[in-house]
Structure formats: structure tokens, C-alpha cells
Design a protein around this motif. Structure first.
Motif, PDB file in Angstrom:
ATOM      1  N   SER A 228     140.756  -7.095 -47.097  1.00 61.17           N
ATOM      2  CA  SER A 228     141.380  -8.351 -46.685  1.00 61.17           C
ATOM      3  C   SER A 228     142.599  -8.127 -45.797  1.00 61.17           C
ATOM      4  N   ASN A 229     143.074  -6.895 -45.709  1.00 56.63           N
ATOM      5  CA  ASN A 229     144.187  -6.589 -44.819  1.00 56.63           C
ATOM      6  C   ASN A 229     143.773  -6.601 -43.358  1.00 56.63           C
ATOM      7  N   PHE A 230     142.458  -6.630 -43.110  1.00 54.67           N
ATOM      8  CA  PHE A 230     141.962  -6.596 -41.740  1.00 54.67           C
ATOM      9  C   PHE A 230     141.385  -7.963 -41.367  1.00 54.67           C
ATOM     10  N   PRO A 231     141.689  -8.465 -40.183  1.00 56.10           N
ATOM     11  CA  PRO A 231     141.157  -9.767 -39.790  1.00 56.10           C
ATOM     12  C   PRO A 231     139.645  -9.735 -39.679  1.00 56.10           C
ATOM     13  N   TYR A 232     139.035 -10.840 -40.042  1.00 59.69           N
ATOM     14  CA  TYR A 232     137.587 -11.051 -39.930  1.00 59.69           C
ATOM     15  C   TYR A 232     136.773 -10.252 -40.952  1.00 59.69           C
ATOM     16  N   CYS A 233     137.413  -9.543 -41.872  1.00 61.33           N
ATOM     17  CA  CYS A 233     136.673  -8.715 -42.830  1.00 61.33           C
ATOM     18  C   CYS A 233     136.636  -9.377 -44.199  1.00 61.33           C
ATOM     19  N   HIS A 234     135.478  -9.339 -44.825  1.00 56.96           N
ATOM     20  CA  HIS A 234     135.272  -9.974 -46.124  1.00 56.96           C
ATOM     21  C   HIS A 234     134.465  -9.047 -47.020  1.00 56.96           C
ATOM     22  N   PHE A 235     134.696  -9.151 -48.314  1.00 63.79           N
ATOM     23  CA  PHE A 235     134.011  -8.304 -49.288  1.00 63.79           C
ATOM     24  C   PHE A 235     133.246  -9.162 -50.278  1.00 63.79           C
ATOM     25  N   VAL A 236     132.001  -8.775 -50.573  1.00 65.86           N
ATOM     26  CA  VAL A 236     131.176  -9.462 -51.564  1.00 65.86           C
ATOM     27  C   VAL A 236     130.741  -8.437 -52.610  1.00 65.86           C
ATOM     28  N   ALA A 237     131.164  -8.626 -53.854  1.00 71.75           N
ATOM     29  CA  ALA A 237     130.689  -7.795 -54.962  1.00 71.75           C
ATOM     30  C   ALA A 237     129.331  -8.323 -55.383  1.00 71.75           C
ATOM     31  N   SER A 238     128.312  -7.493 -55.298  1.00 70.89           N
ATOM     32  CA  SER A 238     126.952  -7.978 -55.492  1.00 70.89           C
ATOM     33  C   SER A 238     126.098  -6.985 -56.274  1.00 70.89           C
ATOM     34  N   PRO A 239     126.479  -6.647 -57.509  1.00 70.37           N
ATOM     35  CA  PRO A 239     125.683  -5.686 -58.298  1.00 70.37           C
ATOM     36  C   PRO A 239     124.311  -6.242 -58.637  1.00 70.37           C
ATOM     37  N   VAL A 240     123.363  -5.334 -58.849  1.00 72.11           N
ATOM     38  CA  VAL A 240     121.972  -5.733 -59.062  1.00 72.11           C
ATOM     39  C   VAL A 240     121.487  -5.310 -60.439  1.00 72.11           C
ATOM     40  N   PHE A 241     120.582  -6.126 -60.999  1.00 68.75           N
ATOM     41  CA  PHE A 241     119.938  -5.825 -62.275  1.00 68.75           C
ATOM     42  C   PHE A 241     118.487  -5.460 -62.017  1.00 68.75           C
ATOM     43  N   GLY A 242     118.056  -4.350 -62.590  1.00 67.16           N
ATOM     44  CA  GLY A 242     116.656  -3.967 -62.492  1.00 67.16           C
ATOM     45  C   GLY A 242     116.503  -2.491 -62.172  1.00 67.16           C
ATOM     46  N   PRO A 243     115.359  -1.893 -62.555  1.00 63.63           N
ATOM     47  CA  PRO A 243     115.092  -0.481 -62.276  1.00 63.63           C
ATOM     48  C   PRO A 243     114.567  -0.305 -60.856  1.00 63.63           C
ATOM     49  N   PRO A 244     114.409   0.944 -60.392  1.00 67.97           N
ATOM     50  CA  PRO A 244     113.898   1.172 -59.041  1.00 67.97           C
ATOM     51  C   PRO A 244     112.566   0.487 -58.746  1.00 67.97           C
ATOM     52  N   ALA A 245     111.685   0.407 -59.740  1.00 67.36           N
ATOM     53  CA  ALA A 245     110.388  -0.237 -59.497  1.00 67.36           C
ATOM     54  C   ALA A 245     110.554  -1.698 -59.099  1.00 67.36           C
ATOM     55  N   GLU A 246     111.526  -2.381 -59.687  1.00 62.51           N
ATOM     56  CA  GLU A 246     111.764  -3.777 -59.326  1.00 62.51           C
ATOM     57  C   GLU A 246     112.473  -3.877 -57.987  1.00 62.51           C
TER      58      GLU A 246
END
Length: 338
Positions: A145-163
Motif C-alpha cells: 500500500s506504500n506504492f501508488p496503484y498497488c493492491h493486495f488480495v489475500a486469497s488462500p485456497v481449500f482443496g488438494p492438488p487433484a481439486e
């Protein structure tokens, strides 16, 4: 720090706008057991990444994995980035999928160094799909957020590699069969991910205990597995019961036990910081440590069956506690009476 408390002087949480109407360039860092399939699905998805768009840029610390992906899906869908810096400078949306907190912190430190010298002039969205501790997500968010135009989305995933391969992941804020939007506070998604993983490892601990009890009591683990199918037919329970009963402990085809232990440490830390005892997770943690210890000993003697151990091997902790073989159920297999 409490996992849902904002960092001092942090900028207000906000949802990033969709970048402008120019064609989006997508980048992906991290092509491990999960990231490889997720990056491939995005690269080949006509809906998310039409043929008219630029190929996604992919990067992995081990170059061979990136080259393998490009070879599989073709240069029109993906190309190998020359460096992490190229992802930052050339892409509008940069996804990361990394093994642990240290890797996430290191990679995003490199990203911020690049941003310091390139001075972005249009929106860039960084999407982390790793399982990390909530406060680290807040630290990364504050840094970006210290940089203009930059945004962060925390997006962890549920499921094993097969999914991940099948595009059936559940995502706590980001491509899968279901998205759970937790709002603007980036700590909430990693918190939910830890709670969800705690639920899975707790369920695995219960499976391990009851399947072992079935074997020791003369009923047989297979009979207990059949009961699970009848009264608790949740997909996760069915999949892990099958692994435990049939000794399918190859971590290269599932979720490595090292990652499970890392997650159990995070869940127990979260529990301690919130004064919320989680005794089932404590026991699951100890049983995973037991399984890993036995496996490491087998590695030393050259008697191991798998290079990586799946976290379903948690049942080894229950088996050895009752005098059974940890990884080979056939050694002490019970044949139920007619």
C-alpha cells in the motif's frame, strides 16, 4: 498481535478497482503441487483469459517446472518470465502460491524492491493464494500500500492438488467452484483458511483414531470406513478414509505432511493468541510429528516407500501407539468374523 487487529498506521482496508480497459497481463509465481494446476487453468481458461489476451508470465524458483508448464500448454498460453521483477513490471495481476510464510515474505520483499525502482503508473493487483499467518498478510498489504496503484488480495485456497487440477477449489476471496468474500480486511481470509485446515486435520485425527480402534477391536478398519460412507459421507472424509485404510501415503500426490505440520503450528498459535483451546488440533499435531519422525528414520535406513509423506499418514501416530505397523496395514490386518 491479534489476528484481526490492523497494524499501527496501516492504510484503511479497501477493495481494489478492476484495472482499466487495456488487456490484462497476468503473472504467476510458484508452480508447486497446487500452483502448477491453478496457473495452468488460468492460462487455458477462455473465460478468464481469452485467446486474444497475452500469454501469462510464469515463474518458479526451479526453472524446470515453469518450462514444463509452457511445454504442456504451449507458448501462446504461457511464457517463462526471466525474473520475479519481470512479473511486477509487465503484469497487471500477479498471483503467488508459495510453500510457507518465509517464502511469501521473501518473494514480496523482492516485489517491493522492484516497485521502488519502477514506480507503477497503473493499477497492479497482487493475489496471494498461499496458507500464511494472518498478521503476515497484513504486513504484505501495508508494504504494498506504500506504492501508488498497488493492491493486495489475500486469497488462500481449500482443496488438494487433484481439486486444483479439476478447477474445484474453494477460495477464500479469489478461480474455483466457490468464492468466499470476507471483505476488505486481508487478515480475515488467512484466518478462515487456518480454521478450515484445522477442521480438516481435526477430522483426519478422528478418522485415524476410529479406524485404528476398528482394527484393534476386531471389527476391521474397512468396516469402519463403510460406516463413514453411510453416516458421514463428506467428500473430504471419504477421500482421507480411503487413503488411511489403503495406505495411500504418497505426499507427492496429495498434501505433504510438512505443510500439515506448518499449518497446525499456525492454528495453535492463533488459538493461543485468542485464548481458544484446540485440544484436537494439539493431538493431531503430535500424531503428524510422530508420522514424520518415523518416515525420516526410514529415509535414513533406506526403507522408505514414499519420498514425501501425505498428511493422511497422521494415522501412523495412532497405529504405533497401539502396537500396529505405522504405514502398512496389511501387517496386522484384521479379517472380521462372519
Amino acid at each position: 498481535m491479534h489476528p484481526t487487529t490492523a497494524l499501527p498506521d496501516a492504510v484503511p482496508f479497501s477493495r481494489p478497482p478492476t484495472p482499466g480497459l487495456h488487456p490484462l497481463r497476468i503473472g504467476w509465481y510458484g508452480l508447486g503441487a497446487m500452483g502448477y494446476f491453478m496457473a495452468r487453468n488460468i492460462a487455458t481458461s477462455k473465460k478468464l483469459h481469452p485467446a486474444s489476451a497475452s500469454p501469462i508470465l510464469v515463474y518458479n524458483r526451479t526453472l524446470e517446472k515453469a518450462e514444463k508448464l509452457v511445454s504442456e500448454i504451449g507458448g501462446a498460453a504461457a511464457v517463462v518470465a526471466s525474473s520475479p521483477a519481470q512479473l511486477v513490471t509487465d503484469c497487471d495481476v500477479i498471483f503467488t502460491n508459495l510453500a510457507n510464510d518465509a517464502a511469501v515474505q521473501s518473494v514480496y520483499n523482492d516485489f517491493t524492491k522492484t516497485l521502488s525502482s519502477t514506480h507503477p503508473t497503473r493499477s497492479k493487483i497482487f493475489v496471494d493464494t498461499s496458507t500464511i499467518y494472518p498478521s503476515l498478510a497484513a504486513e504484505v498489504d501495508k508494504s504494498l500500500s506504500n506504492f501508488p496503484y498497488c493492491h493486495f488480495v489475500a486469497s488462500p485456497v481449500f482443496g488438494p492438488p487433484a481439486e486444483a487440477n479439476a478447477g474445484k477449489l474453494v477460495i477464500a476471496m479469489s478461480v474455483g467452484r466457490k468464492v468466499i468474500d470476507l471483505g476488505g480486511n486481508v487478515e480475515k481470509a488467512p484466518t478462515l483458511k487456518l480454521i478450515g485446515n484445522g477442521l480438516i486435520m481435526g477430522a483426519n485425527e478422528l478418522l485415524a483414531e476410529t479406524l485404528t480402534l476398528g482394527e484393534k477391536s476386531g471389527i476391521g478398519a474397512q468396516t469402519v470406513q463403510n460406516l463413514v460412507k453411510e453416516i458421514m459421507p463428506a467428500p473430504s472424509l471419504l477421500a482421507y478414509a480411503d487413503k488411511m485404510v489403503n495406505d495411500k501415503f504418497d505426499g507427492s500426490a496429495g498434501f505433504a505432511i510438512d505443510l500439515g505440520i506448518k499449518d497446525s503450528l499456525h492454528v495453535r498459535r492463533l488459538a493461543a493468541e485468542t485464548n481458544c483451546p484446540v485440544p484436537t488440533i494439539d493431538v493431531a499435531h503430535q500424531h503428524m510429528l510422530t508420522a514424520r519422525s518415523i518416515h525420516q528414520r526410514q529415509n535414513q535406513t533406506g526403507s522408505q516407500k514414499w519420498d514425501l509423506l501425505d498428511w493422511s499418514a497422521i494415522i501412523a501416530g495412532c497405529r504405533v501407539a497401539t502396537g500396529l505397523d505405522p504405514f502398512d496395514s496389511k501387517v496386522d490386518h484384521v479379517v472380521p468374523d462372519d
